[in-house]
Design an enzyme around this catalytic site. Structure first.
Site: not given
Length: 267
Positions: A52-53, A164, A151, A153, A167, A169, A188
């Site tokens: 996929d990469g 898939t 506010r 990360d 997102n 993860s 976060a």
């Protein structure tokens, strides 16, 4: 479908194993009436050899062309969401093309504009993250109306097919690619009695525009990821994100749906 598309360009890494597979696939294509070209601008079928990469790189390096078909060919028998074919299943590829066992899917792209410069496109996602160990602050606007002050990360904005990937993860939802939308997921986020964000992913329709205004507090040089590439670090004030009118066309097997791929990959 393929009768008028006979010029093939193979995109792949330049290593010995992949070069040998490319030569084998070139011979196979030419035996069945296709012309293999050396420039992607001369092709109306662009085939990536890898995972996929590599497929994402192929789409980006060939400028997200909407006038050709993209085909994903994996080198090994592993599950991939953009690759329906395996390089060692030559007969299956020939049969699929010959007996019309394939169909074309149109996948939406995300359009990203940084400080009103020329837009970038993404097939999977755009991510905006802090480049230093400090809370990243952005005002989030939907259709130019203030929604929240984030506010944390950073944020990920993904397409349905990209849902898939990064997102997922961060506990984002997997979205059916037949839905023209983009998903916004937090990285976060800071939520307490003083600061508050929505605290969950949300989905925007294709008619919406998302604007992120970076608060200029010494952390205005974010890392901006475009699929699997990073945008050069720069001072950033405003990022506008929307679903592009442009789509890419991919070839898939009729018996290999998106949800079958999701099941095979994750379950």
């Amino acid at each position: 479908m393929t009768d008028q598309r006979r010029n093939v360009y193979f995109f792949h890494k330049q290593d010995q194993e992949t070069n040998e597979q490319a030569r084998s696939l070139t011979q196979l294509a030419e035996e069945h009436g296709f012309t293999v070209v050396n420039q992607h601008s001369d092709a109306n079928i662009i085939a990536s050899i890898g995972g996929d990469g590599t497929f994402l790189q192929a789409v980006r390096k060939t400028n997200f062309r909407d006038d050709c078909l993209y085909v994903g060919i994996t080198k090994k028998g592993k599950a991939h969401l953009y690759c329906d074919f395996h390089s060692d299943e030559r007969e299956k590829m020939v049969d699929a093309m010959t007996f019309e066992q394939i169909e074309v899917r149109k996948y939406p792209l995300i359009e990203v504009t940084v400080d009103q410069a020329s837009p970038f496109h993404c097939l999977n996602e755009v991510s905006i993250r802090s480049s230093i160990i400090k809370t990243f602050v952005m005002d989030v606007l939907i259709d130019d109306l203030h929604f929240e002050t984030f506010r944390g990360d950073g944020m990920i904005i993904s397409t349905p097919t990209g849902s898939t990937a990064y997102n997922k993860s961060v506990a984002g939802a997997v979205v059916d690619p037949l839905l023209p939308c983009m998903q916004v997921s937090e990285l976060a986020s800071l939520n307490n009695n003083t600061y508050r964000t929505l605290g969950s992913p949300f989905v925007l329709s294709s008619d919406r525009k998302l604007t992120l205004r970076v608060v200029q507090d010494g952390n205005e040089h974010p890392i901006i990821g475009l699929d699997n590439e990073a945008l050069s670090t720069r001072n950033v004030k405003t990022i506008e994100i929307k679903l592009s009118n442009k789509k890419i066309k991919t070839v898939k097997l009729k018996d290999n749906s998106f949800w079958e791929k999701v099941k095979r990959t994750f379950l």
